[in-house]
Write a protein that holds these residues in place. Structure first.
Motif, PDB file in Angstrom:
ATOM      1  N   ALA A 121       0.832  -1.205   0.000  1.00  0.00           N
ATOM      2  CA  ALA A 121       0.000   0.000   0.000  1.00  0.00           C
ATOM      3  C   ALA A 121       0.866   1.253   0.000  1.00  0.00           C
ATOM      4  O   ALA A 121       0.551   2.234  -0.686  1.00  0.00           O
ATOM      5  CB  ALA A 121      -0.920  -0.016   1.214  1.00  0.00           C
ATOM      6  N   LEU A 122       1.957   1.227   0.750  1.00  0.00           N
ATOM      7  CA  LEU A 122       2.859   2.375   0.776  1.00  0.00           C
ATOM      8  C   LEU A 122       3.445   2.632  -0.606  1.00  0.00           C
ATOM      9  O   LEU A 122       3.503   3.769  -1.072  1.00  0.00           O
ATOM     10  CB  LEU A 122       4.004   2.108   1.760  1.00  0.00           C
ATOM     11  CG  LEU A 122       3.807   2.563   3.193  1.00  0.00           C
ATOM     12  CD1 LEU A 122       4.987   2.104   4.037  1.00  0.00           C
ATOM     13  CD2 LEU A 122       3.653   4.056   3.295  1.00  0.00           C
TER      14      LEU A 122
ATOM     15  N   TYR B 210      -1.525   6.167  -6.295  1.00  0.00           N
ATOM     16  CA  TYR B 210      -2.790   5.432  -6.202  1.00  0.00           C
ATOM     17  C   TYR B 210      -3.446   5.701  -4.849  1.00  0.00           C
ATOM     18  O   TYR B 210      -2.767   5.873  -3.844  1.00  0.00           O
ATOM     19  CB  TYR B 210      -2.555   3.925  -6.351  1.00  0.00           C
ATOM     20  CG  TYR B 210      -2.121   3.518  -7.732  1.00  0.00           C
ATOM     21  CD1 TYR B 210      -3.057   3.251  -8.724  1.00  0.00           C
ATOM     22  CD2 TYR B 210      -0.769   3.416  -8.046  1.00  0.00           C
ATOM     23  CE1 TYR B 210      -2.655   2.891 -10.002  1.00  0.00           C
ATOM     24  CE2 TYR B 210      -0.361   3.056  -9.317  1.00  0.00           C
ATOM     25  CZ  TYR B 210      -1.304   2.794 -10.287  1.00  0.00           C
ATOM     26  OH  TYR B 210      -0.905   2.437 -11.532  1.00  0.00           O
ATOM     27  N   ALA B 211      -4.761   5.705  -4.830  1.00  0.00           N
ATOM     28  CA  ALA B 211      -5.498   5.826  -3.573  1.00  0.00           C
ATOM     29  C   ALA B 211      -5.743   4.416  -3.047  1.00  0.00           C
ATOM     30  O   ALA B 211      -6.376   3.607  -3.720  1.00  0.00           O
ATOM     31  CB  ALA B 211      -6.818   6.548  -3.808  1.00  0.00           C
ATOM     32  N   VAL B 212      -5.229   4.125  -1.860  1.00  0.00           N
ATOM     33  CA  VAL B 212      -5.392   2.785  -1.268  1.00  0.00           C
ATOM     34  C   VAL B 212      -6.045   2.949   0.092  1.00  0.00           C
ATOM     35  O   VAL B 212      -5.486   3.586   0.985  1.00  0.00           O
ATOM     36  CB  VAL B 212      -4.025   2.075  -1.105  1.00  0.00           C
ATOM     37  CG1 VAL B 212      -4.208   0.668  -0.558  1.00  0.00           C
ATOM     38  CG2 VAL B 212      -3.273   2.052  -2.420  1.00  0.00           C
TER      39      VAL B 212
ATOM     40  N   ASP C 271      -5.006   3.177   6.730  1.00  0.00           N
ATOM     41  CA  ASP C 271      -5.119   4.580   7.134  1.00  0.00           C
ATOM     42  C   ASP C 271      -3.748   5.069   7.584  1.00  0.00           C
ATOM     43  O   ASP C 271      -2.761   4.327   7.543  1.00  0.00           O
ATOM     44  CB  ASP C 271      -6.174   4.744   8.237  1.00  0.00           C
ATOM     45  CG  ASP C 271      -5.912   3.842   9.429  1.00  0.00           C
ATOM     46  OD1 ASP C 271      -4.784   3.306   9.527  1.00  0.00           O
ATOM     47  OD2 ASP C 271      -6.820   3.669  10.252  1.00  0.00           O
ATOM     48  N   ASP C 272      -3.682   6.305   8.020  1.00  0.00           N
ATOM     49  CA  ASP C 272      -2.385   6.877   8.406  1.00  0.00           C
ATOM     50  C   ASP C 272      -1.741   6.098   9.551  1.00  0.00           C
ATOM     51  O   ASP C 272      -0.528   5.896   9.563  1.00  0.00           O
ATOM     52  CB  ASP C 272      -2.539   8.356   8.782  1.00  0.00           C
ATOM     53  CG  ASP C 272      -2.791   9.214   7.551  1.00  0.00           C
ATOM     54  OD1 ASP C 272      -2.498   8.736   6.427  1.00  0.00           O
ATOM     55  OD2 ASP C 272      -3.279  10.350   7.703  1.00  0.00           O
ATOM     56  N   ALA C 273      -2.572   5.639  10.509  1.00  0.00           N
ATOM     57  CA  ALA C 273      -2.011   4.895  11.649  1.00  0.00           C
ATOM     58  C   ALA C 273      -1.390   3.578  11.178  1.00  0.00           C
ATOM     59  O   ALA C 273      -0.298   3.205  11.621  1.00  0.00           O
ATOM     60  CB  ALA C 273      -3.110   4.626  12.686  1.00  0.00           C
TER      61      ALA C 273
END
Ligand code: SF4
Length: 141
Positions: free
Chosen positions: A3-4, A11-13, A32-34
């Motif tokens: 995802a990173l 890309y939006a993941v 999410d960010d966390a």
């Protein structure tokens, strides 16, 4: 991690899935960010461990060790026993060699070269012979 990399490429993941083939289990993950901070921290810690010349301590009482190919040189139960007072020690598991007709060879010398010469497995460092085994006695390297 994937995802990173995808986010880095624009890309939006927002979610991910991990499929565990052996247990036929699908795990859904919210990206999410966390979660991304967790991944970044884990990668940072992994790089720190990899750059440390001394090995990290073995896991304690982990189910991962029983099927780990390094258990014969890592010896997690034995090290745990040495660090535990005698009266509190768990009984040691017996180490059983799974292949009777050969032994694994672990090469731990940085820069070592492994080769076969005259039916023998040879381990050399800067051309100097460090170890030699009959091929018939070796199950894996
Ligand atoms: S035996 Fe394998 S899983 Fe267990 S602590 Fe050692 S390296 Fe890790």
């Amino acid at each position: 991690m994937q995802a990173l990399l995808l986010r880095e490429e624009g890309y939006a993941v927002e979610r991910a899935e991990i499929w565990y083939a052996e247990t036929r289990q699908r795990v859904h993950i919210t990206v999410d960010d966390a979660a991304l901070r967790d991944v970044t921290d884990t990668v940072t810690r992994a790089w720190r461990v990899a750059s440390d010349p001394s090995a990290p301590p073995p896991l304690r009482d982990s189910p991962k060790c029983a099927r780990c190919s390094l258990v014969g040189i890592c010896l997690p139960d034995e090290l745990d026993a040495l660090q535990t007072p005698p009266k509190q020690r768990r009984p040691l598991k017996r180490l059983m060699a799974p292949v009777l007709e050969g032994r694994p060879v672990y090469v731990t010398l940085q820069g070592a070269v492994v080769g076969v010469r005259s039916d023998r497995l040879e381990v050399r460092l800067s051309g100097e012979l460090k170890a030699s085994y009959r091929l018939i006695d070796v199950s894996q390297v």
